[in-house]
Design a protein around this motif. Sequence first.
Motif, PDB file in Angstrom:
ATOM      1  N   GLY B   2       0.826  -1.194   0.000  1.00 26.58           N
ATOM      2  CA  GLY B   2       0.000   0.000   0.000  1.00 26.58           C
ATOM      3  C   GLY B   2       0.856   1.238   0.000  1.00 26.58           C
ATOM      4  N   GLY B   3       0.351   2.271  -0.704  1.00 25.39           N
ATOM      5  CA  GLY B   3       1.115   3.504  -0.725  1.00 25.39           C
ATOM      6  C   GLY B   3       0.495   4.534  -1.619  1.00 25.39           C
ATOM      7  N   ILE B   4       1.246   5.606  -1.819  1.00 27.47           N
ATOM      8  CA  ILE B   4       0.809   6.721  -2.651  1.00 27.47           C
ATOM      9  C   ILE B   4       1.766   6.835  -3.816  1.00 27.47           C
ATOM     10  CG2 ILE B   4       0.397   9.195  -2.740  1.00 27.47           C
ATOM     11  CD1 ILE B   4      -0.105   9.099   0.252  1.00 27.47           C
ATOM     12  N   THR B   5       1.220   6.888  -5.012  1.00 28.22           N
ATOM     13  CA  THR B   5       2.035   6.964  -6.211  1.00 28.22           C
ATOM     14  C   THR B   5       1.793   8.285  -6.913  1.00 28.22           C
ATOM     15  OG1 THR B   5       1.904   4.570  -6.506  1.00 28.22           O
ATOM     16  CG2 THR B   5       2.578   5.874  -8.414  1.00 28.22           C
ATOM     17  N   GLU B  24      -2.247   8.762  -6.960  1.00 27.29           N
ATOM     18  CA  GLU B  24      -3.095   7.600  -6.717  1.00 27.29           C
ATOM     19  C   GLU B  24      -2.694   6.956  -5.396  1.00 27.29           C
ATOM     20  OE1 GLU B  24      -5.403   6.263  -9.051  1.00 27.29           O
ATOM     21  OE2 GLU B  24      -5.036   7.949 -10.403  1.00 27.29           O
ATOM     22  N   GLN B  25      -3.699   6.536  -4.608  1.00 25.25           N
ATOM     23  CA  GLN B  25      -3.394   5.849  -3.352  1.00 25.25           C
ATOM     24  C   GLN B  25      -4.242   4.582  -3.229  1.00 25.25           C
ATOM     25  OE1 GLN B  25      -5.628   5.724  -0.470  1.00 25.25           O
ATOM     26  NE2 GLN B  25      -7.158   7.287  -1.002  1.00 25.25           N
ATOM     27  N   ASN B  26      -3.632   3.550  -2.661  1.00 28.43           N
ATOM     28  CA  ASN B  26      -4.358   2.293  -2.427  1.00 28.43           C
ATOM     29  C   ASN B  26      -4.400   1.965  -0.942  1.00 28.43           C
ATOM     30  OD1 ASN B  26      -1.746   1.547  -1.962  1.00 28.43           O
ATOM     31  ND2 ASN B  26      -1.629   0.038  -3.608  1.00 28.43           N
ATOM     32  N   LEU B  27      -4.407   3.018  -0.137  1.00 24.87           N
ATOM     33  CA  LEU B  27      -4.457   2.875   1.316  1.00 24.87           C
ATOM     34  C   LEU B  27      -5.879   2.920   1.853  1.00 24.87           C
ATOM     35  CD1 LEU B  27      -1.494   5.321   2.014  1.00 24.87           C
ATOM     36  CD2 LEU B  27      -1.434   2.832   2.249  1.00 24.87           C
ATOM     37  N   ASN B  28      -6.843   3.097   0.948  1.00 21.79           N
ATOM     38  CA  ASN B  28      -8.258   3.239   1.336  1.00 21.79           C
ATOM     39  C   ASN B  28      -8.475   4.456   2.239  1.00 21.79           C
ATOM     40  OD1 ASN B  28     -10.948   2.380   1.054  1.00 21.79           O
ATOM     41  ND2 ASN B  28     -10.899   1.331   3.036  1.00 21.79           N
ATOM     42  N   HIS B  29      -7.662   5.475   2.038  1.00 20.79           N
ATOM     43  CA  HIS B  29      -7.801   6.706   2.808  1.00 20.79           C
ATOM     44  C   HIS B  29      -8.889   7.588   2.233  1.00 20.79           C
ATOM     45  CE1 HIS B  29      -3.490   6.609   4.679  1.00 20.79           C
ATOM     46  NE2 HIS B  29      -4.320   5.755   5.240  1.00 20.79           N
ATOM     47  N   ASP B  30      -9.622   8.245   3.138  1.00 20.08           N
ATOM     48  CA  ASP B  30     -10.694   9.134   2.690  1.00 20.08           C
ATOM     49  C   ASP B  30     -10.159  10.477   2.207  1.00 20.08           C
ATOM     50  OD1 ASP B  30     -11.882   7.785   5.572  1.00 20.08           O
ATOM     51  OD2 ASP B  30     -12.967   7.431   3.711  1.00 20.08           O
ATOM     52  N   ALA B  31      -9.199  11.018   2.933  1.00 14.43           N
ATOM     53  CA  ALA B  31      -8.738  12.381   2.683  1.00 14.43           C
ATOM     54  C   ALA B  31      -7.464  12.381   1.848  1.00 14.43           C
ATOM     55  CB  ALA B  31      -8.485  13.098   4.012  1.00 14.43           C
ATOM     56  N   SER B  67      -9.713  17.605  -8.946  1.00 17.61           N
ATOM     57  CA  SER B  67     -10.953  16.845  -9.027  1.00 17.61           C
ATOM     58  C   SER B  67     -10.813  15.636  -8.114  1.00 17.61           C
ATOM     59  CB  SER B  67     -11.252  16.412 -10.460  1.00 17.61           C
ATOM     60  OG  SER B  67     -10.238  15.540 -10.934  1.00 17.61           O
ATOM     61  N   ARG B  68     -11.953  15.118  -7.654  1.00 14.45           N
ATOM     62  CA  ARG B  68     -11.925  13.921  -6.804  1.00 14.45           C
ATOM     63  C   ARG B  68     -13.118  13.052  -7.201  1.00 14.45           C
ATOM     64  NH1 ARG B  68     -10.646  12.500  -1.294  1.00 14.45           N
ATOM     65  NH2 ARG B  68     -10.061  10.307  -1.465  1.00 14.45           N
ATOM     66  N   GLU B  69     -12.979  12.413  -8.345  1.00 11.59           N
ATOM     67  CA  GLU B  69     -14.054  11.576  -8.872  1.00 11.59           C
ATOM     68  C   GLU B  69     -14.003  10.171  -8.297  1.00 11.59           C
ATOM     69  OE1 GLU B  69     -13.820  11.779 -13.101  1.00 11.59           O
ATOM     70  OE2 GLU B  69     -14.173  13.939 -13.173  1.00 11.59           O
ATOM     71  N   LYS B  70     -12.839   9.749  -7.866  1.00 11.85           N
ATOM     72  CA  LYS B  70     -12.664   8.437  -7.259  1.00 11.85           C
ATOM     73  C   LYS B  70     -11.916   8.583  -5.939  1.00 11.85           C
ATOM     74  CE  LYS B  70     -10.281   6.670 -10.553  1.00 11.85           C
ATOM     75  NZ  LYS B  70      -9.512   5.665 -11.355  1.00 11.85           N
ATOM     76  N   LYS B  71     -12.162   7.681  -5.024  1.00 13.70           N
ATOM     77  CA  LYS B  71     -11.507   7.743  -3.717  1.00 13.70           C
ATOM     78  C   LYS B  71      -9.997   7.632  -3.858  1.00 13.70           C
ATOM     79  CE  LYS B  71     -11.887   5.635   0.860  1.00 13.70           C
ATOM     80  NZ  LYS B  71     -12.569   4.587   1.659  1.00 13.70           N
ATOM     81  N   GLU B  72      -9.542   6.829  -4.845  1.00 15.70           N
ATOM     82  CA  GLU B  72      -8.113   6.536  -4.965  1.00 15.70           C
ATOM     83  C   GLU B  72      -7.319   7.641  -5.654  1.00 15.70           C
ATOM     84  OE1 GLU B  72     -11.001   3.595  -4.941  1.00 15.70           O
ATOM     85  OE2 GLU B  72     -10.439   4.578  -6.804  1.00 15.70           O
ATOM     86  N   SER B  73      -8.000   8.576  -6.314  1.00 13.96           N
ATOM     87  CA  SER B  73      -7.298   9.478  -7.215  1.00 13.96           C
ATOM     88  C   SER B  73      -7.610  10.935  -6.920  1.00 13.96           C
ATOM     89  CB  SER B  73      -7.702   9.140  -8.655  1.00 13.96           C
ATOM     90  OG  SER B  73      -7.089  10.005  -9.566  1.00 13.96           O
ATOM     91  N   PHE B  74      -6.568  11.779  -6.971  1.00 14.91           N
ATOM     92  CA  PHE B  74      -6.740  13.205  -6.679  1.00 14.91           C
ATOM     93  C   PHE B  74      -5.773  13.994  -7.575  1.00 14.91           C
ATOM     94  CE2 PHE B  74      -8.402  16.682  -4.612  1.00 14.91           C
ATOM     95  CZ  PHE B  74      -7.590  17.339  -3.695  1.00 14.91           C
ATOM     96  N   PRO B  75      -6.071  14.118  -8.864  1.00 19.90           N
ATOM     97  CA  PRO B  75      -5.153  14.814  -9.765  1.00 19.90           C
ATOM     98  C   PRO B  75      -5.165  16.324  -9.560  1.00 19.90           C
ATOM     99  CG  PRO B  75      -7.131  14.108 -10.939  1.00 19.90           C
ATOM    100  CD  PRO B  75      -7.225  13.518  -9.575  1.00 19.90           C
ATOM    101  N   LEU B  76      -4.003  16.918  -9.759  1.00 20.18           N
ATOM    102  CA  LEU B  76      -3.824  18.368  -9.619  1.00 20.18           C
ATOM    103  C   LEU B  76      -3.456  18.950 -10.975  1.00 20.18           C
ATOM    104  CD1 LEU B  76      -3.327  20.935  -7.719  1.00 20.18           C
ATOM    105  CD2 LEU B  76      -0.920  20.251  -7.806  1.00 20.18           C
ATOM    106  N   THR B  77      -4.199  19.958 -11.415  1.00 17.72           N
ATOM    107  CA  THR B  77      -3.868  20.659 -12.658  1.00 17.72           C
ATOM    108  C   THR B  77      -3.253  22.009 -12.325  1.00 17.72           C
ATOM    109  OG1 THR B  77      -5.601  19.560 -13.933  1.00 17.72           O
ATOM    110  CG2 THR B  77      -4.762  21.638 -14.802  1.00 17.72           C
TER     111      THR B  77
END
Lengths: 111, 116
Positions: B2-5, B24-31, B67-77
């Motif tokens: 598990g980690g943040i990529t 992308e994170q697979n830690l099942n973190h909310d924030a 944007s935060r369309e999925k729990k695992e992903s938080f892209p920054l533009t």
Amino acid sequence: DQQVKQNSPSLSVQEGRISILNCDYTNSMFDYFLWYKKYPAEGPTFLISISSIKDKNEDGRFTVFLNKSAKHLSLHIVPSQPGDSAVYFCAALRGAQKLVFGQGTRLTINP
Amino acid sequence: DGGITQSPKYLFRKEGQNVTLSCEQNLNHDAMYWYRQDPGQGLRLIYYSQIVNDFQKGDIAEGYSVSREKKESFPLTVTSAQKNPTAFYLCASSIYRTGSAHQPQHFGDGTRLSIL
């Protein structure tokens, strides 16, 4: 407005001796204080934290002290090891999850 | 594991172009969070998101969008409106529970953005 300050950009310590990193803050409303360690080209790694209602927290070689009246906290590492050489960030938690970071102190452990 | 990529590790941008940094994170973190680090300075919060489809501005949000369309992903533009985009960008995530004040944030290894 720098709410969290680390006034020493760098610190050099002999291996085996104590390293003391300092941090000052201005906002009395912070709930927690944290220390992160960062190696070059990597993200910070959480090290240790302390609640604002405590004055000391210890974890192995690492101890954090909080002096609320002086709005000051410090991280003690004893004994210092070569692998401790890194940049250390002090951070304070405001609100549910918002961290405010200091500028960092680069710690070098000399053999 | 598990980690943040964060990808890519290094990114170059021409003036006037938008660029998107991946986290992308697979830690099942909310924030999830985005920070910017400049030489000799601490990390400054750009945006954060506590749940999917919701996010808030941090201290230096101007010139950035998320944007935060999925729990695992938080892209920054990083948009062309950001006047000084050259920096080291760090993404982080943490567990989030209402009333829980302290959950350590876990960081990715960062993306270094440079202007050509």
